[in-house]
Each structure stands twice: as structure tokens, then as C-alpha cells.
Design a protein around this motif. Structure first.
Motif, short mmCIF file in Angstrom:
data_model
loop_
_atom_site.label_atom_id
_atom_site.label_comp_id
_atom_site.label_asym_id
_atom_site.label_seq_id
_atom_site.Cartn_x
_atom_site.Cartn_y
_atom_site.Cartn_z
N PHE A 186 0.85 -1.18 0.00
CA PHE A 186 0.00 0.00 0.00
C PHE A 186 0.89 1.24 0.00
O PHE A 186 1.83 1.34 0.79
CB PHE A 186 -0.88 -0.04 1.26
N LEU A 187 0.65 2.20 -0.89
CA LEU A 187 1.43 3.43 -0.98
C LEU A 187 0.54 4.63 -0.64
O LEU A 187 -0.58 4.73 -1.16
CB LEU A 187 2.02 3.59 -2.37
N THR A 188 1.04 5.53 0.19
CA THR A 188 0.24 6.69 0.58
C THR A 188 0.92 8.03 0.34
O THR A 188 0.26 9.06 0.39
CB THR A 188 -0.11 6.60 2.08
N GLY A 189 2.24 8.05 0.11
CA GLY A 189 2.94 9.32 -0.09
C GLY A 189 3.93 9.24 -1.22
O GLY A 189 4.52 8.18 -1.47
N VAL A 190 4.16 10.36 -1.93
CA VAL A 190 5.09 10.40 -3.05
C VAL A 190 5.74 11.78 -3.12
O VAL A 190 5.10 12.80 -2.81
CB VAL A 190 4.38 10.06 -4.38
N ASP A 191 7.03 11.83 -3.48
CA ASP A 191 7.73 13.11 -3.65
C ASP A 191 8.99 12.88 -4.47
O ASP A 191 9.50 11.75 -4.57
CB ASP A 191 8.09 13.72 -2.30
N PHE A 192 9.51 13.98 -5.07
CA PHE A 192 10.67 13.93 -5.96
C PHE A 192 11.61 15.08 -5.66
O PHE A 192 11.17 16.18 -5.29
CB PHE A 192 10.22 14.03 -7.43
N ASP A 193 12.92 14.85 -5.85
CA ASP A 193 13.90 15.93 -5.74
C ASP A 193 14.56 16.22 -7.07
O ASP A 193 15.27 17.22 -7.21
CB ASP A 193 14.96 15.59 -4.69
N ALA A 194 14.37 15.36 -8.08
CA ALA A 194 14.96 15.54 -9.40
C ALA A 194 14.17 14.70 -10.40
O ALA A 194 13.39 13.82 -10.00
CB ALA A 194 16.43 15.11 -9.38
N GLY A 242 19.13 14.39 -3.45
CA GLY A 242 19.47 12.99 -3.66
C GLY A 242 20.11 12.34 -2.46
O GLY A 242 20.16 11.11 -2.36
N THR A 243 20.61 13.15 -1.53
CA THR A 243 21.25 12.62 -0.32
C THR A 243 20.50 13.02 0.95
O THR A 243 21.05 12.94 2.05
CB THR A 243 22.70 13.10 -0.22
N ASP A 244 19.27 13.48 0.79
CA ASP A 244 18.52 13.95 1.95
C ASP A 244 17.02 13.79 1.69
O ASP A 244 16.40 14.64 1.04
CB ASP A 244 18.86 15.42 2.23
N ALA A 245 16.45 12.70 2.18
CA ALA A 245 15.01 12.47 2.09
C ALA A 245 14.53 11.94 3.43
O ALA A 245 15.29 11.32 4.18
CB ALA A 245 14.67 11.49 0.97
N TRP A 246 13.25 12.19 3.72
CA TRP A 246 12.67 11.82 5.01
C TRP A 246 11.33 11.14 4.80
O TRP A 246 10.57 11.52 3.90
CB TRP A 246 12.48 13.05 5.89
N ALA A 247 11.03 10.16 5.63
CA ALA A 247 9.71 9.51 5.60
C ALA A 247 9.23 9.32 7.04
O ALA A 247 10.03 9.02 7.93
CB ALA A 247 9.78 8.16 4.89
#
Length: 416
Positions: free
Chosen positions: A40-48, A101-106
């Protein structure tokens, strides 16, 4: 500083948002699989253009155990990602912010043992679909014992690693309701609250705003106007550390009073939005975003005796009703990095269970149906995000069918 004035009272007539949107091409399916697999997927985001994340959970239908689930976008395809030290732990992820690309949070919640979980009933009247964030209403029974921090994990370019989130009060549970990139860092909005152990009914809500930077967490100070009585932050947006907007509601058993607040680097300015006599239960300011110098807020009620869907916008001088929203009921909003486009995911009319997308170019709305493989099926878009450096946006959500585990979890995209 005087508060912005409200120039027009709320209309309780349900707005059929689709009448304001010109039909456009359906979106395309990039990644979809049967819910029988339990992912199940609930969130999505992109940096590039070639770097993005989708987060959710994976439930083993045999054991009932739920673990974190993360998908990675490389510019061409989606693939499962290793979840680092969350592997084997009972957890559900719901929000993600890709700073670089070196900094993402969930973020998400620890999951209670299967036998302790409760059925989730829909607060959308006459609908089989649950509300956008089932975790928001703690009746879902996902959160473990009170006093446990929310789940937080960080991507450093090589792996996902758990980070200690602030501990809630000993008798409260904590939930992140929105997580967004703001300049060179991420902000997490949410609230802590008590929950009746028998009914799950919430009480004593306390809002919070957490800053993620340098691999660490900092709890920010919110205005006394917001923390002096039960309230929650449901959404956050901003250009940088000195230009941040939040939205939410003051929560009471008899009424939810929506608000929006702005931080200018020195002080907060808070505005309550109207609650009318025609709909005294009030509503929640679920989503806030900015585009072209205008602030947009969408919201809805959570009461089962009637549903209100509405919106407001602020032009720097006054709040007025946002009637031409493209969709009547909005689950998520995203504005492109250059501020030229907005996309919404939700339902075209109040009471509809067949989800759509709508895009706004600053002049007019265009509606977009689901891909053919998902078309006409009950379901909902849970999150949308623009892909930087492109003219595309993507969304995650699900569809239902009549069987126990039937339906599809999906990642879709606008046409290039």
C-alpha cells in the motif's frame, strides 16, 4: 500585526468542481499491483527528474504483520527499495519529503499487534472509502501504546536509517499529517493527542511542527494562539525558512474551527476561517499551498451527519471563497517548483467515489481521469507531487473491488 479580514462567508452548497474544469487526457499507469500482495502506498515526492520516493506499508495477509514499504524512482521506472533498519519492525509509513538525492525523510506510525487493530469506518457518509489519512483518526488502531514517538527514517544517499522523533506526552500518541520540503530542509506538521482505549475517540490535541535538517530533528515553537486550546496542524507549505504557511483546525467535540497561519521569519499571523450557522460542526483546513502570490486552502468536514467540502484563498489582503477548485473534494495538492502549475487529486463532486486529477495553469483548470486500467473503479488518490525539471506530476492511491483484498494500489502520472 492585524489579522487578514474575511471578506465573504462560507457557502455550504457542495461545489461540483468538475464544472470549472475542461476535460483533458487521462493519466497513465506507471506501477500498479493487486492489493492481494498487501502493498500500500500513501505518499510520493521527488527531488529531481530521476530521483523520487513513494512510501507506504506491506501487510502479510497470513500473519497480519505490517512493515514499511518504500519504492524508488530512477527516472525510468519504479522499484522496491531496501528499508534499512526498519526491516522486520512493525511500522506503516504515510509521508515522504525528498529534499535532495542525499537527503530524504519519511514518517509514519508504529503498528500495533494484529489482534489489537480495530476496523476503520469511513467518516465520508454513504461511502465505502476511508478518509484520506486513516491514521489521522486513530480509530484505525495502528498506533501502539501512548507515549511512543512517531516513526521517522532518513535517506542519506546510501541507505534509510531510523532517526529518533520527539517523544510525545506519556499519555499521548503522535502523528505527522504532512511532510514537505521547505527550501533546503523539510518540515513535518502534525499533532499529539489522547485516545479513548475503548472507542478511539480523540481528545486533548496538541499541534507540532518539526524541522528536519542535517540529519536531525528540531521541534519549532508555534504561536500561543494555536497551542492554548486543542488544535492540530494538517498541512504545511512554504518557499523558505522565513516564508511558511500551515493550516489545520481548533478541535472540539461539537465543532472544528479551521485556521491558516503564516510565519514571516519573525512572527506568526493566524486567521480563523469561517464556520457558518448553516453548518455549525465546522470543517478542517486539510491542504494549504501557494502559487503566484496566492495562498490556497482546501478542506472538508469529518462528521457523519453531513459533509461540507470547501476552499479559501488569500491574495495578501483578504480571504475569499475558492470556488473554482477543479475538484470538489481534494485529498492532496502540489505546485511545481517554478510556480507555474498546480495539480490536485480527489473527487470531482461531493459523494463521488471515482477519483480524478485536475491541473491548473494559473488561468484555467483541466480535469484528468484515471488510466484505462483503473477507470470507473471506486478509489482515491492519496498523494500527488510534481517531478522537478519536467512538466509531469505523479500520484499514488488505490481502487477497490468487491472481494476482501480486491483492487489495485497504483502510481500514475500525467502525460509528458
Amino acid at each position: 500585526m492585524p489579522l487578514p479580514r474575511i471578506s465573504k462567508l462560507l457557502s455550504v452548497v457542495a461545489l461540483a468542481g468538475a464544472v470549472f474544469a475542461t476535460p483533458g487526457d487521462p493519466w497513465v499507469a506507471l506501477d500498479n499491483q493487486s492489493k492481494e500482495f498487501g502493498k500500500f502506498l500513501t505518499g510520493v515526492d521527488f527531488d529531481a527528474p530521476n530521483s523520487g520516493w513513494a512510501v507506504g506499508d506491506h501487510t502479510d495477509h497470513g500473519s497480519g504483520k505490517t512493515t514499511a514499504h518504500i519504492r524508488r524512482w530512477d527516472g525510468a521506472k519504479w522499484a522496491d527499495s531496501a528499508i534499512g533498519d526498519l526491516a522486520g519492525k512493525s511500522a506503516s509509513l504515510s509521508q515522504v519529503a525528498a529534499v535532495s538525492g542525499t537527503d530524504a525523510w519519511a514518517t509514519g506510525v508504529p503498528v500495533a499487534a494484529p489482534e489489537a487493530r480495530k476496523a476503520t469506518r469511513s467518516p465520508r457518509p454513504h461511502s465505502p472509502l476511508p478518509y484520506r489519512d486513516e491514521q489521522r483518526r486513530f480509530q484505525a488502531g495502528k498506533a501502539v501504546a501512548a507515549g511512543t514517538p512517531y516513526v521517522l527514517t532518513h535517506w542519506d544517499g546510501q541507505q534509510w536509517t531510523s532517526v529518533a522523533a520527539p517523544e510525545p506526552g506519556a499519555d499521548k500518541s503522535a502523528l505527522v499529517t504532512d511532510l514537505e520540503r521547505i527550501g533546503d530542509h523539510a518540515l513535518a506538521a502534525g499533532f499529539e493527542q489522547k485516545a479513548d482505549p475503548e472507542t478511539g475517540a480523540p481528545s486533548e490535541q496538541t499541534p507540532f511542527l518539526d524541522r528536519y535538517a542535517g540529519g536531525k530533528v528540531q521541534r519549532l515553537e508555534l504561536p500561543a494562539q494555536l497551542t492554548a486550546k486543542p488544535s492540530a496542524v494538517f498541512s504545511v507549505t512554504g518557499k523558505n525558512a522565513d516564508d511558511v504557511w500551515i493550516s489545520g483546525a481548533f478541535l472540539a467535540p461539537e465543532k472544528d474551527t479551521p485556521y491558516a497561519a503564516h510565519w514571516d521569519g519573525k512572527a506568526w499571523t493566524l486567521s480563523e476561517l469561517p464556520v457558518t450557522a448553516e453548518f455549525p460542526n465546522g470543517w478542517n483546513a486539510d491542504q494549504i499551498t501557494t502559487m503566484g502570490g496566492t495562498v490556497y486552502v482546501s478542506g472538508r468536514s469529518l462528521y457523519t451527519d453531513g459533509t461540507l467540502t470547501t476552499g479559501y484563498r488569500y491574495d495578501g489582503k483578504a480571504w475569499t471563497e475558492w470556488t473554482d477548485r477543479g475538484l470538489a473534494e481534494i485529498n492532496d495538492l502540489s505546485v511545481s517548483a517554478d510556480g507555474s502549475a498546480m495539480v490536485a487529486g480527489g473527487w470531482p463532486s461531493q459523494g463521488s467515489n471515482i477519483s480524478q486529477y485536475a491541473s491548473f495553469d494559473g488561468r484555467a483548470w483541466t480535469s484528468h481521469e484515471q488510466p484505462a486500467v483503473l477507470a470507473g473503479k471506486d478509489g482515491q488518490v492519496l498523494s500527488v507531487a510534481h517531478v522537478p525539471g519536467t512538466d509531469r506530476a505523479m500520484g499514488v492511491g488505490y481502487t477497490n473491488d468487491d472481494s476482501e483484498w480486491g483492487g489495485t494500489y497504483y502510481i500514475t502520472a500525467s502525460k509528458p
